[in-house]
Design a protein around this motif. Structure first.
Motif, PDB file in Angstrom:
ATOM      1  N   MET A   1       0.861  -1.192   0.000  1.00 52.68           N
ATOM      2  CA  MET A   1       0.000   0.000   0.000  1.00 52.68           C
ATOM      3  C   MET A   1       0.894   1.238   0.000  1.00 52.68           C
ATOM      4  N   SER A   2       0.579   2.189  -0.820  1.00 55.38           N
ATOM      5  CA  SER A   2       1.356   3.421  -0.735  1.00 55.38           C
ATOM      6  C   SER A   2       0.403   4.617  -0.753  1.00 55.38           C
ATOM      7  N   VAL A   3       0.865   5.682  -0.177  1.00 58.27           N
ATOM      8  CA  VAL A   3      -0.002   6.859  -0.060  1.00 58.27           C
ATOM      9  C   VAL A   3       0.390   7.901  -1.115  1.00 58.27           C
TER      10      VAL A   3
ATOM     11  N   ASN B   1       8.010   5.665   2.927  1.00 59.00           N
ATOM     12  CA  ASN B   1       9.184   4.933   3.425  1.00 59.00           C
ATOM     13  C   ASN B   1       8.842   4.158   4.685  1.00 59.00           C
ATOM     14  N   ILE B   2       8.165   4.823   5.598  1.00 54.43           N
ATOM     15  CA  ILE B   2       7.856   4.198   6.880  1.00 54.43           C
ATOM     16  C   ILE B   2       6.810   3.096   6.690  1.00 54.43           C
ATOM     17  N   ILE B   3       5.781   3.403   5.909  1.00 53.88           N
ATOM     18  CA  ILE B   3       4.717   2.412   5.705  1.00 53.88           C
ATOM     19  C   ILE B   3       5.268   1.190   4.953  1.00 53.88           C
TER      20      ILE B   3
ATOM     21  N   TRP C   1       8.199   0.051   5.086  1.00 55.22           N
ATOM     22  CA  TRP C   1       9.064  -0.690   6.014  1.00 55.22           C
ATOM     23  C   TRP C   1       8.225  -1.506   7.008  1.00 55.22           C
ATOM     24  N   VAL C   2       7.160  -0.924   7.560  1.00 48.73           N
ATOM     25  CA  VAL C   2       6.369  -1.678   8.538  1.00 48.73           C
ATOM     26  C   VAL C   2       5.576  -2.797   7.861  1.00 48.73           C
ATOM     27  N   GLU C   3       5.410  -2.718   6.552  1.00 43.52           N
ATOM     28  CA  GLU C   3       4.617  -3.752   5.871  1.00 43.52           C
ATOM     29  C   GLU C   3       5.293  -5.112   5.864  1.00 43.52           C
ATOM     30  N   GLN C   4       6.576  -5.177   6.251  1.00 42.82           N
ATOM     31  CA  GLN C   4       7.218  -6.493   6.365  1.00 42.82           C
ATOM     32  C   GLN C   4       6.525  -7.362   7.404  1.00 42.82           C
ATOM     33  N   LEU C   5       5.719  -6.765   8.265  1.00 42.84           N
ATOM     34  CA  LEU C   5       4.978  -7.568   9.247  1.00 42.84           C
ATOM     35  C   LEU C   5       4.015  -8.523   8.553  1.00 42.84           C
TER      36      LEU C   5
ATOM     37  N   GLU D   1       8.114  10.475   2.732  1.00 41.42           N
ATOM     38  CA  GLU D   1       8.447  10.147   4.134  1.00 41.42           C
ATOM     39  C   GLU D   1       7.522   9.068   4.681  1.00 41.42           C
ATOM     40  N   LEU D   2       6.235   9.285   4.501  1.00 39.83           N
ATOM     41  CA  LEU D   2       5.274   8.311   5.025  1.00 39.83           C
ATOM     42  C   LEU D   2       5.374   6.995   4.262  1.00 39.83           C
TER      43      LEU D   2
END
Lengths: 493, 95
Positions: free
Chosen positions: B1-3, B33-35, B37-41, B30-31
């Motif tokens: 998912m990307s914003v 990158n963070i999103i 990265w957390v999507e590896q969950l 910025e968002l």
């Protein structure tokens, strides 16, 4: 009397009790050090009157022959996240600038009841969101430490409790409160060569502590050695009916229970913490810590915490989600700053107030939190993160079948230069070793292990079972005795 | 998912934070990158796992059903940016 400021909590307490020096002399000495250290920017508000009043109470009590309170004669620093009655409590954010609570946080009240005095409110990362102190709205704290390369580059004291760590390392106070959501006590302790403990989640009341991520936030003690941390934590901890997650359990006498022998203890070394690209200096420090633990009588066992790599991403969903909810209260109506553009309605006032009042990192986290909690994404992000958190806690439970404590480095590096880390994701990686135990609510502490090639402190982390602060402190003491860490920054400020 | 920029503006509006066009542009990468990265969950099998509700087992307590505070109006209002006649004052809400 400048040498009084070299003394820690125990030494000051005992010296005031025995009449070797007065509490007034102690308070005066620290007040002078605080007033001379403006360059460090560790204090946001100085409260010499508070420290002097507590000193007078201690000296008067001694004069009457009364039994002195546990922290009588000991002035401390208070992280700006704690609400203090009549003294600005801003969480180092513009949005709370000028906010003077009409009440006292439970933890600070306990400390005043124990006889401690307050030297002032300590700078921090804004709303405790940050690992370098650079997100403070009132300018970053500068570490008293410098590299030995002669460059004098200003370094971070760590974060978020960076005012606390810098002030203790620079002898502006013998001890201070900190709070730890993902490593905010342990990483700054490691960066400044001091000691810090985050107790089990629920040990210290969150009432009156400005909320960041409520399921993770936990207050703890920071000082220059393990014994001082034990004394301070004992005064801070305890059941509080005003906090629904406060643990209704007796507070052990941790100071009296200190024992540096690890005979019969199994110390686990989690193999997943040995990361690719780990600095050889950090690896060497870790091995040194293992050797010290062995020397103290521990049996060393390798353990596996297989979900370690998912701890940081889970944390960066859960903590922002909770923050977005907690920080919804800053609306420009009840307290703090208000920005009311000409002709603006209520909704515009909220948006303008929050845009002007929050710093960039706070906004970033509120927006991430709002996104992961929004309709259609909640299960994919937030629920999944909370399930991964369950697995991380189970990893620790499984490890406790094989060992009593875990030993790891505290942080992946020594303190870095201010302005050197600009990418948010790289900044988040500072907490790689501290976040898993935060997610599991476990007690953990950092003790100084030595200096790196640049002359900067490195810390070792001990993680214990829930409610087992005593063994964490004991292992900390065993390492402390073997590390013999006496390095301190030269006073350049 | 990307914003994208529109999503950033939607999130900002939900979060009641005013963002300018330029800020929204800056926040997109910025968002993401963070999103990202957390999507590896997503790769973790959690099919038989309950989400964490409490890290340390604890029971919710009940207290006596009695009034424990009150009569602190002036304390409550003391830090308000605009307090008038014993109330919090806000811009006109109803036209």
């Amino acid at each position: 009397m400048s040498e009084l400021t070299d003394f820690g909590v125990k030494r000051l307490r005992d010296g005031v009790r025995s009449g070797e020096f007065s509490a007034r002399e102690v308070a005066d000495a620290f007040i002078v050090n605080v007033s001379k250290a403006k360059e460090l920017n560790a204090f946001l508000v100085e409260t010499p009157d508070h420290a002097l009043a507590a000193a007078k109470a201690a000296d008067d009590a001694r004069g009457r022959g009364d039994t002195l309170a546990p922290l009588a004669g000991v002035p401390i620093g208070m992280k700006d996240l704690f609400c203090t009655n009549g003294v600005q409590s801003a969480a180092a954010s513009h949005i709370l600038e000028g906010f003077e609570p009409r009440y006292e946080s439970s933890v600070s009240q306990r400390l005043w009841d124990a006889g401690a005095g307050m030297l002032g409110k300590l700078n921090m990362d804004q709303f405790a969101m940050g690992s370098s102190n650079e997100t403070s709205a009132f300018g970053n704290v500068v570490s008293p430490w410098r590299r030995t390369d002669g460059g004098n580059a200003p370094l971070t004291p760590g974060g978020s409790s960076g005012g606390s760590s810098a002030a203790i390392a620079a002898r502006l106070c013998p001890a201070a409160t900190g709070t730890d959501t993902g490593g905010s006590i342990r990483q700054p302790a490691s960066f400044t060569g001091i000691t810090g403990i985050k107790p089990t989640y629920g040990r210290c009341s969150r009432w009156g502590v400005i909320a960041f991520a409520s399921s993770l936030d936990q207050a703890g003690a920071m000082a220059r050695d393990v014994t001082d941390c034990a004394i301070l934590l004992e005064a801070m901890a305890g059941f509080d009916p005003k906090d629904a997650t406060s643990l209704d359990a007796p507070v052990p006498n941790w100071e009296a229970g200190l024992n540096p022998s690890l005979a019969g203890k199994r110390v686990g070394i989690p193999k997943e913490y040995r990361m690719d690209g780990m600095s050889p200096e950090i690896e060497a420090l870790w091995q040194q810590g293992i050797d010290w633990a062995k020397d103290a009588g521990a049996e060393i066992v390798e353990v596996s915490l297989p979900h370690t790599k998912y701890a940081l991403p889970a944390y960066y969903i859960i903590a922002p989600a909770e923050a977005s909810s907690n920080l919804a209260r800053y609306d420009g109506v009840r307290y703090g700053q208000r920005d009311l553009p000409d002709g603006a309605g209520l909704q515009d006032m909220y948006a303008a107030t929050r845009a002007a009042g929050f710093g960039d990192e706070v906004k970033r986290r509120i927006m991430i939190g709002t996104y992961v909690l929004s309709a259609g994404f909640y299960d994919a992000y937030y629920t999944q993160a909370q399930k991964v958190r369950t697995l991380i806690a189970q990893d620790f439970e499984n490890a406790w079948g094989l060992c009593d404590l875990l030993l790891t480095p505290t942080a992946p590096s020594a303190a870095f230069g201010l302005g050197e880390t600009t990418d948010p994701l790289s900044m988040y990686l500072n907490d790689v070793f501290t976040v898993p135990s935060s997610l599991a609510g476990l007690p953990a502490m950092s003790v100084p292990g030595g200096l790196d090639k640049q002359g900067l402190p490195l810390g070792l982390q001990i993680i214990g079972k829930a409610m087992d602060e005593q063994n964490v402190l004991n292992a900390g003491l065993a390492l402390e005795q073997r590390a013999g860490f006496t390095a301190r920054p030269d006073a350049w400020w | 998912m990307s914003v994208d920029k529109a999503t950033v503006q939607k999130i900002a509006s939900l979060a009641r934070i005013a963002v300018s066009e330029e800020e929204a542009e800056r926040l997109v990468p910025e968002l993401n990158n963070i999103i990202g990265w957390v999507e590896q969950l997503g790769e973790v099998d959690t099919s038989n796992v309950e989400p964490t509700t409490a890290v340390i087992p604890n029971t919710l307590r009940l207290r006596e059903d009695v009034v424990t505070d009150g009569n602190v109006r002036d304390d409550v209002l003391a830090n308000a940016p605009q307090a008038e006649h014993g109330f919090f004052a806000v811009p006109k809400v109803i036209e």
